[in-house]
Design an enzyme around this catalytic site. Structure first.
Site, short mmCIF file in Angstrom:
data_model
loop_
_atom_site.label_atom_id
_atom_site.label_comp_id
_atom_site.label_asym_id
_atom_site.label_seq_id
_atom_site.Cartn_x
_atom_site.Cartn_y
_atom_site.Cartn_z
N GLU A 80 0.81 -1.21 0.00
CA GLU A 80 0.00 0.00 0.00
C GLU A 80 0.86 1.27 0.00
OE1 GLU A 80 -3.06 -0.07 -0.41
OE2 GLU A 80 -3.90 1.84 0.30
N ASP A 81 1.96 1.25 0.74
CA ASP A 81 2.67 2.50 1.01
C ASP A 81 4.10 2.57 0.48
OD1 ASP A 81 0.51 3.50 2.39
OD2 ASP A 81 1.13 2.65 4.31
#
Ligand code: MN
Length: 496
Positions: A80-81
């Site tokens: 996600e990051d």
């Protein structure tokens, strides 16, 4: 305040089961990968991002989970990051860990949808579906949420409110459902602080004062009881004073007109003894020493709470006649109250064969009969579905729900059904009277035919006639559950 700075050694030290070299290497390499992926990133709280991964992993380890779940926890925010994708994670760590990371990422994508009730149900539904495919995903999510709540101070006020509300309405009840009492209590208290700071401060102050005042006599009661128990030959494994979680205390006070004098379990003593017969012997000794309060003895050992909680509670007039609650339980009951389903895994994971047998209901599994109601239910469903051992994945993957679906009532209650079940099956599952009176159905708000095949996660609303009505014999062509079949047949047999 930012949370304590952790290293990977802290995680390895906190593991509750011994680690093979291979498993230790796995955790270390997940850590190295996550460290490199998040390099240079900071959290809003000012900490290096890796601290969030480490705290999540530590919470997972404390819940008694093992290397693969801990590794997935370390990696949970990577796709996600960071610049690394889920495919990168899968290539390096395999399908099982990637599956968990993916599940956690998907659960994180739930967006607030204006209407409070609607988003609540939406969240609950997604959690249940995740649970159905792998309970470990939910455990990682709870561990992640714990640390997010501990660092919530760093976020803007509107976000604090949203996250705290979601935590208290969705995450805490799920932790409770899994019997993870410690996590549930902490999540509620952390949310309480943001949602109702005035009452939070009020209750905190009250409890601190009360505890300070009672400390001396609590110590006195503990040493008296300990002496008495040892004299009678009870092996006391642990005896200590305890306080109530703040949010629970506040809820209880509201029930009693905010009068703290009416709260009898504000502080208390917990006694851990080796086995069940010692629990009952201890109860006798406690009552012999201090007069019990009438109607305050609760035997959750013989009659566990629905989430599996076991313990004996009694309220006594302690030293100086002061009211005091005493809880008596075994070490395993204490662990289970704290860690719930995860504690079962510690007691059962010793070898995978026993674990499988536990879920398949065979005689020789290594766990005592008293299981969490939730786990019991899983096993019942598994039995309904059939016992195809070859389907079972390696490790802890729980795949009960093949050929099985969850549907929901408009109120958010879960109804489990076989694949291809129809609204008529759904109606009979709720109540035979509802089945009989069914005239139509809506799925996710749209009218469907009665032979519609319900899919996982759908909300089913049954339309019924007000007057008593006989079910249609035609329905026998498409219903899937024996419950529906037998009820329809029964209604028509009366004609003959
Ligand atoms: Mn996270």
């Amino acid at each position: 305040m930012p949370t304590t700075i952790l290293t990977i050694e802290d995680i390895l030290k906190s593991l509750r089961v011994p680690l093979t070299h291979e498993r230790e290497a796995l955790i270390r390499s997940a850590y190295e990968f996550s460290l490199a992926a998040h390099a240079g990133q900071k959290r809003k709280s000012g900490e290096d991002y890796i601290q969030h991964a480490l705290h999540t992993a530590l919470n997972i380890a404390k819940m008694g989970m093992r290397s693969k779940t801990i590794s997935a926890g370390l990696l949970h925010d990577v796709p996600e990051d960071t610049q690394y994708t889920l495919e990168d994670v899968e290539k390096k760590f395999g399908k099982e860990i990637a599956f968990m990371v993916d599940g956690v990422t998907k659960l994180g994508k739930i967006k607030l949808r204006g209407d409070k009730e609607e988003y609540y149900l939406e969240n609950l539904r997604k959690m249940f579906l995740a649970m159905a495919s792998d309970i470990r995903v939910v455990i990682i999510k709870l561990a992640d949420r714990m640390h997010n709540m501990e660092t919530l101070f760093a976020l803007p006020a509107d976000k604090q409110q949203r996250i705290a509300l979601e935590t208290i309405e969705v995450f805490a009840p799920i932790a409770n459902r899994l019997g993870i009492g410690e996590i549930k209590g902490k999540l509620e208290d952390l949310s309480f602080k943001y949602l109702d700071p005035v009452n939070y401060n009020f209750v905190t102050k009250l409890q601190t004062e009360e505890y300070e005042q009672s400390k001396q006599y609590l110590d006195k009661a503990i040493s008296e009881l300990k002496r008495e128990l040892l004299k009678e030959g009870i092996r006391v494994e642990k005896i200590f004073g305890r306080t109530k979680h703040l949010y629970r205390l506040f809820q209880k006070m509201k029930k009693h007109d905010m009068n703290i004098q009416k709260i009898y379990d504000l502080i208390g003593i917990r006694i851990i003894v080796p086995d069940i017969s010692s629990c009952y012997k201890t109860l006798g000794i406690v009552h012999n020493r201090y007069r019990p309060m009438v109607g305050r003895i609760k035997d959750y050992i013989s009659l566990p709470k629905p989430n599996g909680y076991q313990s004996i509670h009694t309220t006594i007039f302690g030293p100086e006649g002061k009211i005091l609650e005493v809880q008596i339980r075994t070490k395993q009951m204490d662990d289970e109250a704290e860690f719930g389903i995860a504690a079962h895994w510690i007691y059962s994971e010793k070898n995978d064969r026993n674990f499988k047998n536990f879920f398949f209901g065979k005689k020789d599994y290594a766990i005592p009969e008293k299981e969490l109601a939730w786990v019991k239910q899983l096993r019942e469903w598994q039995n309904e579905i059939g016992k195809d051992n070859s389907e079972f994945m390696e490790g802890l993957k729980i795949e009960f729900f093949k050929n099985h679906i969850f549907a929901f009532t408009p109120m958010g209650e879960v109804v489990n059904l076989p694949e291809d079940a129809t609204p008529v099956d759904f109606a009979y599952k709720i109540h035979s009277k509802i089945g009989d009176r069914t005239t139509g159905a809506k799925v996710d708000g749209k009218i469907v035919t009665l032979d519609y095949k319900i899919k996982n996660g759908q909300v089913v609303e049954i339309l019924t006639s007000r007057d008593p009505k006989k079910p249609s014999r035609d329905w026998l062509r498409f219903v899937r559950t024996s419950m529906a079949k037998s009820n329809i047949k029964k209604a028509h047999r009366k004609d003959l």
